[in-house]
Design an enzyme around this catalytic site. Structure first.
Site, PDB file in Angstrom:
ATOM      1  N   ARG A 272      -0.745 -17.777  30.597  1.00  0.00           N
ATOM      2  CA  ARG A 272       0.273 -18.796  30.303  1.00  0.00           C
ATOM      3  C   ARG A 272       1.098 -18.286  29.137  1.00  0.00           C
ATOM      4  O   ARG A 272       0.654 -18.338  28.003  1.00  0.00           O
ATOM      5  CB  ARG A 272      -0.468 -20.087  29.930  1.00  0.00           C
ATOM      6  CG  ARG A 272       0.353 -21.344  29.916  1.00  0.00           C
ATOM      7  CD  ARG A 272      -0.400 -22.464  29.210  1.00  0.00           C
ATOM      8  NE  ARG A 272      -0.330 -22.305  27.773  1.00  0.00           N
ATOM      9  CZ  ARG A 272      -1.243 -22.765  26.907  1.00  0.00           C
ATOM     10  NH1 ARG A 272      -2.311 -23.402  27.321  1.00  0.00           N
ATOM     11  NH2 ARG A 272      -1.088 -22.580  25.611  1.00  0.00           N
ATOM     12  N   HIS A 276       1.175 -24.957  26.324  1.00  0.00           N
ATOM     13  CA  HIS A 276       0.598 -25.694  27.452  1.00  0.00           C
ATOM     14  C   HIS A 276       1.673 -26.577  28.111  1.00  0.00           C
ATOM     15  O   HIS A 276       1.893 -26.522  29.308  1.00  0.00           O
ATOM     16  CB  HIS A 276      -0.581 -26.546  26.977  1.00  0.00           C
ATOM     17  CG  HIS A 276      -1.065 -27.498  28.019  1.00  0.00           C
ATOM     18  ND1 HIS A 276      -1.665 -27.077  29.181  1.00  0.00           N
ATOM     19  CD2 HIS A 276      -0.996 -28.853  28.097  1.00  0.00           C
ATOM     20  CE1 HIS A 276      -1.955 -28.127  29.927  1.00  0.00           C
ATOM     21  NE2 HIS A 276      -1.559 -29.216  29.285  1.00  0.00           N
ATOM     22  N   TYR A 285      -3.197 -22.201  17.770  1.00  0.00           N
ATOM     23  CA  TYR A 285      -4.546 -21.795  18.193  1.00  0.00           C
ATOM     24  C   TYR A 285      -4.603 -20.448  18.910  1.00  0.00           C
ATOM     25  O   TYR A 285      -5.685 -19.993  19.263  1.00  0.00           O
ATOM     26  CB  TYR A 285      -5.182 -22.892  19.065  1.00  0.00           C
ATOM     27  CG  TYR A 285      -4.360 -23.298  20.283  1.00  0.00           C
ATOM     28  CD1 TYR A 285      -4.395 -22.539  21.447  1.00  0.00           C
ATOM     29  CD2 TYR A 285      -3.547 -24.429  20.261  1.00  0.00           C
ATOM     30  CE1 TYR A 285      -3.643 -22.906  22.555  1.00  0.00           C
ATOM     31  CE2 TYR A 285      -2.796 -24.801  21.363  1.00  0.00           C
ATOM     32  CZ  TYR A 285      -2.844 -24.031  22.517  1.00  0.00           C
ATOM     33  OH  TYR A 285      -2.105 -24.385  23.610  1.00  0.00           O
TER      34      TYR A 285
HETATM   35  C1  LIG Z   1      -8.847 -35.631  34.704  1.00  0.00           C
HETATM   36  C2  LIG Z   1      -8.063 -35.106  33.556  1.00  0.00           C
HETATM   37  N1  LIG Z   1      -8.698 -34.807  32.415  1.00  0.00           N
HETATM   38  C3  LIG Z   1      -8.005 -34.323  31.352  1.00  0.00           C
HETATM   39  C4  LIG Z   1      -6.647 -34.149  31.435  1.00  0.00           C
HETATM   40  C5  LIG Z   1      -5.857 -33.599  30.254  1.00  0.00           C
HETATM   41  N2  LIG Z   1      -5.443 -32.227  30.552  1.00  0.00           N
HETATM   42  C6  LIG Z   1      -4.202 -31.952  30.952  1.00  0.00           C
HETATM   43  S1  LIG Z   1      -3.988 -30.338  31.236  1.00  0.00           S
HETATM   44  C7  LIG Z   1      -5.568 -29.969  30.809  1.00  0.00           C
HETATM   45  C8  LIG Z   1      -6.076 -28.558  30.829  1.00  0.00           C
HETATM   46  C9  LIG Z   1      -5.995 -27.937  32.178  1.00  0.00           C
HETATM   47  O1  LIG Z   1      -6.299 -26.578  32.080  1.00  0.00           O
HETATM   48  P1  LIG Z   1      -6.274 -25.660  33.356  1.00  0.00           P
HETATM   49  O2  LIG Z   1      -6.992 -26.313  34.465  1.00  0.00           O
HETATM   50  O3  LIG Z   1      -6.743 -24.321  32.943  1.00  0.00           O
HETATM   51  O4  LIG Z   1      -4.713 -25.621  33.764  1.00  0.00           O
HETATM   52  P2  LIG Z   1      -3.492 -25.004  32.964  1.00  0.00           P
HETATM   53  O5  LIG Z   1      -2.865 -26.148  32.210  1.00  0.00           O
HETATM   54  O6  LIG Z   1      -3.999 -23.942  32.075  1.00  0.00           O
HETATM   55  O7  LIG Z   1      -2.562 -24.491  33.994  1.00  0.00           O
HETATM   56  C10 LIG Z   1      -6.249 -31.118  30.446  1.00  0.00           C
HETATM   57  C11 LIG Z   1      -7.647 -31.155  30.002  1.00  0.00           C
HETATM   58  C12 LIG Z   1      -6.017 -34.481  32.662  1.00  0.00           C
HETATM   59  N3  LIG Z   1      -4.708 -34.320  32.841  1.00  0.00           N
HETATM   60  N4  LIG Z   1      -6.749 -34.946  33.694  1.00  0.00           N
END
Ligand SMILES: Cc1ncc(C[n+]2csc(CCOP(=O)(O)OP(=O)(O)O)c2C)c(N)n1
Ligand SMILES: [Mg+2]
Length: 388
Positions: A272, A276, A285
């Site tokens: 990425r 985020h 971080y």
């Molecule tokens: C069920 C749920 N739990 C927590 C969140 C908060 N949240 C949004 S993005 C994220 C991290 C996701 O990481 P990843 O699966 O690696 O995807 P990336 O954003 O890196 O593409 C979290 C915990 C959410 N959107 N939905």
């Protein structure tokens, strides 16, 4: 006796057999310097296809940067940049059959959806908070972006199962992040798809981070792909910034699924490059050296190098494509911002099938007046206000 299990010496000393052995292969065909492994590249992408996918990468990278600016200038709510992950999105989706197979996305593979016909301004509308961005046009085979992490994989397993039951030769591609593989939904979807032998390809975009949680803390497994082993599913790790590798692995997985061979798992190792979302500041971080190293593996740079080395690309072509990208993106933004305002009554019209109950009718009608909260029939509100 040392190590884990030292306390259970009785088992430790018993003669043991190997119950199961497995390995995870890693596939890279185009390295970060733009060098191609010709043997592995055989029967993958033609020059024309690489050129066209590269142009898409340039255009959608530009759209991504513009979406970021829209948010910063108050014209969009939030936006998760896709920057750096374009090859993983395009290479996988290019292997699927447009209008036949079905894409079930997360939110970091916009280019895959565009390739399968989603008008790009739908994504902008979504992030502008306009529900019409989620109203997927007829004939475009995808679900809306999934913001709850992980839920979409269950939908994907279900759609794939339906294809199998109906004996339709169609497959589902579902996208999710490394962090999503820590969710219960992931495991349920993997197990369900596997036990039903549903034609579903699970595509993990391992971009090394789940917001501020690095992959090493997120999980103890060395690869994400090895999680597939537990579900009796073929799994592979590929260089996610390499169109050739991503395409080849997807092609194999889709061919297998279409032939009745069940689901597969592909881990695309990528990064990425941006924060985020626009609500995040990754500088707080992430080590800038790590980001710097991954900029060197950027899919846009490496595919450009490759095309240049074959005499298929040069500075003039790049300048012309950048110019084209600007025009296309400005049209996309115009389409999103130029959409007519939704009616206030839409919330009633589209959430209720049939005749609205009297109370909702009253709410709908008073919402349209300038005397909201002062309507004589809203006695309770007036009394409440008088108490203070
Ligand atoms: C069920 C749920 N739990 C927590 C969140 C908060 N949240 C949004 S993005 C994220 C991290 C996701 O990481 P990843 O699966 O690696 O995807 P990336 O954003 O890196 O593409 C979290 C915990 C959410 N959107 N939905
Ligand atoms: Mg991630």
């Amino acid at each position: 006796m040392t190590g884990r299990g030292a306390h259970s010496g009785i088992y430790w000393d018993m003669p043991r057999k190997t119950a199961y052995e497995a390995k995870i292969e890693y596939l890279q065909i185009l390295d970060e310097h733009g060098n191609l492994d010709k043997t592995l590249a055989k029967d993958t992408l033609t020059d024309e296809e690489v050129l066209s996918l590269f142009e898409s990468m340039v255009i959608y990278r530009h759209l991504d940067e513009v979406a970021f600016k829209l948010q910063r200038s108050g014209r969009m709510g939030t936006y998760p940049q896709n920057k750096g992950q374009e090859a993983a999105a395009l290479g996988t989706a290019f292997a699927a059959k447009k209008g036949v197979d079905f894409l079930v996305p997360c939110y970091r593979e916009n280019a895959a959806l565009f390739l399968h016909g989603l008008p790009p301004h739908y994504i902008l509308l979504h992030w502008m908070g306009d529900e019409r961005g989620n109203q997927i046009p007829q004939g475009v085979n995808c679900t809306p972006l999934s913001i709850p992490i992980g839920t979409q994989m269950l939908h994907a397993a279900g759609i794939a199962w339906a294809y199998k039951i109906r004996k339709e030769p169609r497959c589902v591609l579902t996208y999710f992040g490394d962090g999503a593989t820590s969710e219960g939904d992931f495991h349920e979807a993997m197990n369900f798809a596997s036990t039903q032998q549903a034609p579903c390809v699970f595509i993990c975009q391992n971009n090394q981070w789940a917001i501020s949680v690095p992959r090493e803390i997120q999980m103890n497994s060395e690869t994400v792909a090895q999680k597939a082993i537990a579900y009796g599913m073929p799994g592979i790790q590929v260089d996610g910034n390499d169109l050739f590798a991503v395409y080849k692995a997807s092609r194999e997985a889709l061919d297998r699924a279409r032939a009745g061979g069940g689901p597969s798992f592909i881990e695309g190792v990528t990064y990425r490059l941006a924060d985020h979302t626009t609500a995040d500041d990754a500088k707080r971080y992430r080590d800038p050296k790590e980001v710097e190293a991954w900029i060197g593996k950027d899919p846009v740079i490496r595919h450009r190098k490759y095309l240049e080395s074959k005499g298929l690309w040069n500075a003039e072509k790049q300048a012309a494509t950048d110019e084209r990208a600007k025009k296309i993106v400005s049209e996309i933004v115009k389409a999103a911002e130029g959409i007519e305002k939704p009616l206030v009554t839409d919330i009633f019209n589209y959430t209720f099938a049939g005749e609205l109950p009297a109370e909702l009718k009253r709410q709908r009608d008073t919402m349209q007046t300038h005397s909201l909260g002062q309507d004589p029939s809203q006695v309770g509100l007036q009394q409440g206000a008088a108490m203070h």
